[in-house]
Design an enzyme around this catalytic site. Structure first.
Site, PDB file in Angstrom:
ATOM      1  CB  SER A 115      -0.968  -0.046   1.188  1.00 17.70           C
ATOM      2  OG  SER A 115      -2.026   0.851   1.023  1.00 17.70           O
ATOM      3  CG  ASP A 259      -4.648  -1.145  -0.053  1.00 12.60           C
ATOM      4  OD1 ASP A 259      -3.758  -1.793   0.532  1.00 12.60           O
ATOM      5  OD2 ASP A 259      -4.861   0.064   0.169  1.00 12.60           O
TER       6      ASP A 259
END
Length: 396
Positions: A115, A259
């Site tokens: 991320s 993500d």
């Protein structure tokens, strides 16, 4: 960039598809055609550039590779793991700059990122010369520099409430062909740069060998790296999934990646990789968590949005504890000296607006002071938890 501090209108818009369904309307679907389960797939022209993060057993994924020699025979090995945390990446960016100025920051042999940690990872991997880029990104970026909110587009079947064009442009400005060549050169020396995404179709973590992509010579290697970094930072619902074309058994398919924090908010290395102990080898595993680990006592407002945000924040923290425990077990198993840091439990500021420069600048300075001092490391999670902090609830 997984976190829960999305603007209220964006969170509310996420419920629009359900509302359409309840009204008998049908929204267009954003779908991929994933490869069949159990069939090995890879982007066209590539080989051995990724692996499932949950593989069992001990496949020799580093066999006959310079990285295997470095990790198993060098006198000293330094690994750095960077977590998600959205604009909390300002802590890690500041920490790295402070560590550089302290004078004892090592050259990392192995860097992993998820991320926002995936956006930091290439810069940390290439060394202190990239600290100014990190500082600029994590102190000057605003929400509009990352995502353009278009919440009403979900009413027509869009896969997200936002347009990721600004973040895509930012990644392209940082991940240049010159940077990719530098990463490739380091991969050939045996240094590893790994990034985690979540394969939404398979519901599994995928770990990408960014260095091997860089060193592949494929004409689309720069764009593929940019795609992987964007996917790793794409919060489901806020950002659309990133489609990645793959080939399996001669057939073309499309996977959806989001993500990396959806599956693991941080990782050191796949459980399938087991490093044999070497007498006299010094192994260090440095972990930077770009968020708080400590629970925070805070009254929850009664609105649906406030309850959802609080629930997601609690879930993410619980996952973080599990991920950190996994890393600690790997360190003990494979003979690493473990050092962990996280946003201090007494950091007093809360920002209700993602990528608020004032919040990020304050957090960057906090990280910088921690890295400069050398006293922010802990060898287990307990000192990073701190006491429960009582706070006033934000707007709900």
């Amino acid at each position: 960039m997984l976190n829960t501090r999305l603007p209220r209108r964006a969170v509310l818009a996420l419920g629009a598809p359900a509302a359409l369904s309840a009204c008998g309307l049908t929204a267009a679907r954003f779908t991929a055609d994933p490869p069949p389960e159990g069939v090995e797939a890879a982007p066209p022209g590539y080989h051995a550039i990724r692996a499932w993060g949950d593989l069992s057993g001990s496949p020799e994924i580093l066999a006959d590779d310079p990285a295997h020699d470095l990790l198993t025979s060098a006198a000293r090995v330094d690994m750095l793991a960077l977590s998600g945390g959205s604009d909390g990446g300002a802590y890690g960016a500041g920490f790295l700059k402070g560590w550089t100025e302290r004078g004892d920051r090592p050259q990392f042999d192995y860097v992993t990122g998820v991320s926002t940690g995936a956006l930091i990872a290439p810069l940390a991997f290439l060394g202190p010369g990239y600290d100014p880029l990190l500082e600029h990104f994590y102190t000057e970026t605003r929400g509009a520099d990352v995502l353009l909110l278009k919440p009403l587009q979900v009413l027509t079947g869009a896969p997200a409430v936002g347009d990721p064009t600004p973040l895509r442009r930012r990644i392209a400005a940082i991940v240049t062909p010159r940077m990719v060549e530098a990463i490739a050169a380091e991969r050939l020396r045996g240094r590893l740069l790994l990034v985690g995404t979540t394969n939404l179709d398979a519901q599994r973590q995928v770990i990408w060998d960014i260095g091997r992509i860089a060193a592949s010579g494929q004409p689309d290697r720069v764009e593929l790296i940019r795609q992987v970094l964007l996917a790793s930072a794409s919060i489901p619902g806020a950002f659309p999934p990133v489609p990645i074309e793959v080939v399996a058994d001669g057939q073309r398919y499309s996977e959806l990646h989001v993500d990396g924090g959806v599956t693991h908010g941080i990782f050191a290395y796949p459980p399938s990789v087991r490093l044999p102990r070497r007498r006299g080898q010094q192994r260090n595993l440095w972990v930077i968590r770009n968020s708080k680990l400590a629970p925070e006592l805070r009254a929850t407002k009664g609105s649906a949005v406030a309850v959802v945000e609080r629930g997601l924040d609690t879930m993410i923290k619980s996952q973080a504890h599990s991920d950190m425990d996994t890393i600690a077990r790997q360190a003990r198993r494979d003979g690493f000296r473990l050092r962990m840091t996280a946003v201090p439990p007494d950091f007093p500021y809360i920002s209700s607006v993602p990528f608020d420069p004032l919040y990020m600048q304050t957090l960057f300075r906090t990280g910088y002071a921690a890295g400069r001092s050398g006293r922010a490391w802990a060898d287990d999670i307990a000192p990073l938890m701190g006491a429960v902090v009582a706070q006033t609830a934000g707007e709900g």
